[in-house]
Design an enzyme around this catalytic site. Structure first.
Site, PDB file in Angstrom:
ATOM      1  N   TYR A  25       0.819  -1.223   0.000  1.00 47.61           N
ATOM      2  CA  TYR A  25       0.000   0.000   0.000  1.00 47.61           C
ATOM      3  C   TYR A  25       0.846   1.265   0.000  1.00 47.61           C
ATOM      4  O   TYR A  25       0.304   2.359  -0.115  1.00 47.61           O
ATOM      5  CB  TYR A  25      -0.918   0.028   1.227  1.00 47.61           C
ATOM      6  N   HIS A  30      -4.373   5.283  -1.005  1.00 45.98           N
ATOM      7  CA  HIS A  30      -4.900   4.982   0.325  1.00 45.98           C
ATOM      8  C   HIS A  30      -3.936   5.391   1.438  1.00 45.98           C
ATOM      9  O   HIS A  30      -4.335   5.467   2.589  1.00 45.98           O
ATOM     10  CB  HIS A  30      -5.231   3.487   0.446  1.00 45.98           C
ATOM     11  N   PHE A  75      -5.488  -1.403   9.751  1.00 45.30           N
ATOM     12  CA  PHE A  75      -5.973  -1.024   8.430  1.00 45.30           C
ATOM     13  C   PHE A  75      -6.916   0.161   8.588  1.00 45.30           C
ATOM     14  O   PHE A  75      -7.514   0.383   9.643  1.00 45.30           O
ATOM     15  CB  PHE A  75      -6.649  -2.215   7.741  1.00 45.30           C
ATOM     16  N   ASN A  77      -9.876   0.932   7.782  1.00 41.34           N
ATOM     17  CA  ASN A  77     -11.240   0.707   8.252  1.00 41.34           C
ATOM     18  C   ASN A  77     -11.309   0.408   9.740  1.00 41.34           C
ATOM     19  O   ASN A  77     -12.390   0.450  10.325  1.00 41.34           O
ATOM     20  CB  ASN A  77     -11.899  -0.433   7.467  1.00 41.34           C
TER      21      ASN A  77
END
Length: 105
Positions: A25, A30, A75, A77
């Site tokens: 990532y 993101h 993460f 979320n």
């Protein structure tokens, strides 16, 4: 109790850069929150390397305000799992919290 109150009042803002952990990532949109927080850290000379509250943290001074910088190591979320306890502990209000993410609100 007074020491805790004095410590919590010392920090004016909590700036959180959201991103996803892991090398896959690193260069994605993101992780713009991580990259934004790294920019702030670099501009203020802050070191955001202390692992605390499931996040990499560091302190900075911006416009004479003490600021806590956070990069959650969950993460994106699940970032609330590490941010919410810090906000509660520091008696922060919504106006004390600045979140940098890849979303426009």
């Amino acid at each position: 109790m007074e020491n805790k109150k004095a410590e919590t009042n010392e920090m004016k803002y909590l700036i959180v850069g959201l991103g996803n952990i892991g090398p896959e990532y690193h260069e994605t949109r993101h992780n713009i929150g991580f990259r934004g927080l790294d920019y702030v850290a670099g501009a203020t000379g802050a070191d955001v390397k202390r692992l605390k509250h499931m996040a990499l943290t560091g302190r900075a001074t911006i416009a004479s305000h003490s600021v806590l910088l956070m990069k959650p190591q969950t993460f994106m979320n699940l970032s609330g799992n590490c941010i919410a306890p810090v906000v509660k502990y520091r008696n922060a209000t919504p106006s004390d919290l600045i979140v940098v993410s890849d979303d426009i609100d």
